[in-house]
Design an enzyme around this catalytic site. Structure first.
Site, PDB file in Angstrom:
ATOM      1  N   ARG A 191       0.728  -1.067   0.107  1.00  0.00           N
ATOM      2  CA  ARG A 191       0.384  -0.017   0.299  1.00  0.00           C
ATOM      3  C   ARG A 191       0.891   1.014   0.231  1.00  0.00           C
ATOM      4  O   ARG A 191       1.799   1.506   1.030  1.00  0.00           O
ATOM      5  CB  ARG A 191      -0.802   0.124   1.202  1.00  0.00           C
ATOM      6  N   HIS A 218       1.696  -2.590   5.514  1.00  0.00           N
ATOM      7  CA  HIS A 218       1.159  -2.161   4.290  1.00  0.00           C
ATOM      8  C   HIS A 218       2.279  -1.286   3.594  1.00  0.00           C
ATOM      9  O   HIS A 218       3.072  -2.582   2.133  1.00  0.00           O
ATOM     10  CB  HIS A 218      -0.142  -2.164   3.632  1.00  0.00           C
ATOM     11  N   ASP A 274      -3.648  -8.164   3.370  1.00  0.00           N
ATOM     12  CA  ASP A 274      -4.994  -8.567   3.811  1.00  0.00           C
ATOM     13  C   ASP A 274      -5.680  -9.637   2.581  1.00  0.00           C
ATOM     14  O   ASP A 274      -6.061  -9.150   1.909  1.00  0.00           O
ATOM     15  CB  ASP A 274      -5.842  -7.072   3.840  1.00  0.00           C
ATOM     16  N   GLU A 321      -7.959  -7.617  13.225  1.00  0.00           N
ATOM     17  CA  GLU A 321      -8.293  -8.166  12.328  1.00  0.00           C
ATOM     18  C   GLU A 321      -8.403  -9.202  11.293  1.00  0.00           C
ATOM     19  O   GLU A 321      -6.664  -9.222  11.220  1.00  0.00           O
ATOM     20  CB  GLU A 321      -7.644  -7.248  10.752  1.00  0.00           C
ATOM     21  N   HIS A 349      -5.216  -9.834   8.686  1.00  0.00           N
ATOM     22  CA  HIS A 349      -4.625  -8.696   7.860  1.00  0.00           C
ATOM     23  C   HIS A 349      -3.536  -9.516   8.718  1.00  0.00           C
ATOM     24  O   HIS A 349      -2.426 -10.169  10.123  1.00  0.00           O
ATOM     25  CB  HIS A 349      -4.844  -7.507   9.198  1.00  0.00           C
TER      26      HIS A 349
END
Length: 228
Positions: free
Chosen positions: A97, A142, A149, A207, A210
């Site tokens: 990301r 990320h 994910d 999460e 994740h």
């Protein structure tokens, strides 16, 4: 005239053999496209479109390409191979990301009126508390390239296993410690976690989707090249 034809023909062949699009998409050293390592893996890169907690495409996501460090992708290939034995596979929602995307999240959090995704993704949470509660961070793992994910799907139908909450649902139910789930949902989360941890990934407590590679190659470096 003959010389002109020869040069034109040479340029056409050169363009065909080294397309400009490919050159512009070269990744930094140490990064790979996940499908170059796992060709059949399912990818649903949510931040390229509108189906995410912001409700809009996220800055830095130009194409739905899953990118990871080479080490993370190779470890993920081992997870995929193991799941395939039981007619299961992986679906990736997000990999590398860009920091520009993280900055987009930060700027979005400062606008109390921008709540397009609230009903679906954070119905019980106050938007201004999402950072404080650890659902979003101003510096994301990320961006180091070794966090992913993902979920499990059935290979034949491509249907996702029921994990008790959807990807990016920002709430208590998405955490690993949440137990008010059906036996099937709890089992599905355990299958994913066991496979990921077996091959070198660690879970994030809040999460279920994740995971970060334990031995990530860029532990202190955050990247900002676009996803394309």
């Amino acid at each position: 005239m003959t010389k002109f034809v020869f040069i034109a023909s040479f340029l056409i062949k050169l363009t065909a053999s080294t397309p400009f699009q490919q050159i512009s998409k070269q990744l930094p050293d140490g990064f790979v496209y996940v499908r170059d390592i796992i060709p059949h893996i399912e990818v649903d890169l949510r931040y390229c479109g509108h189906h995410n907690f912001i409700g809009k495409p996220i800055q830095g996501y130009l194409e739905p390409q899953a990118i990871l460090t080479k080490q993370a992708a190779e470890a993920l290939a081992k997870v995929e191979k193991e799941l395939n034995k039981n007619n299961m596979g992986l679906k990736i929602y997000d990999g590398y990301r860009p920091q520009s995307a993280v900055n987009h999240f930060v700027n979005w959090s400062k606008d109390p009126k921008d709540t397009l995704g609230k009903a679906e993704f954070y119905p019980t949470e106050d938007k201004h508390l999402l950072f404080k509660r650890g659902y979003i961070a101003s510096k994301s793992g990320h961006s180091r390239g070794s966090t992913v994910d993902l979920t499990i799907i059935m290979l034949d139908s491509k249907i996702e296993l029921d994990m008790g909450s959807p990807f990016d649902f920002l709430g208590e139910i998405s955490g690993h410690l949440y137990t008010k789930l059906s036996p099937e949902q709890l089992t599905n989360r355990k299958i994913l976690r066991a496979a990921m941890e077996k091959h070198g990934f660690k879970a994030y407590s809040k999460e279920w989707w994740h995971y970060t590679l334990n031995n990530e190659p860029f532990k202190d470096k955050y990247f900002d090249f676009p996803v394309q």
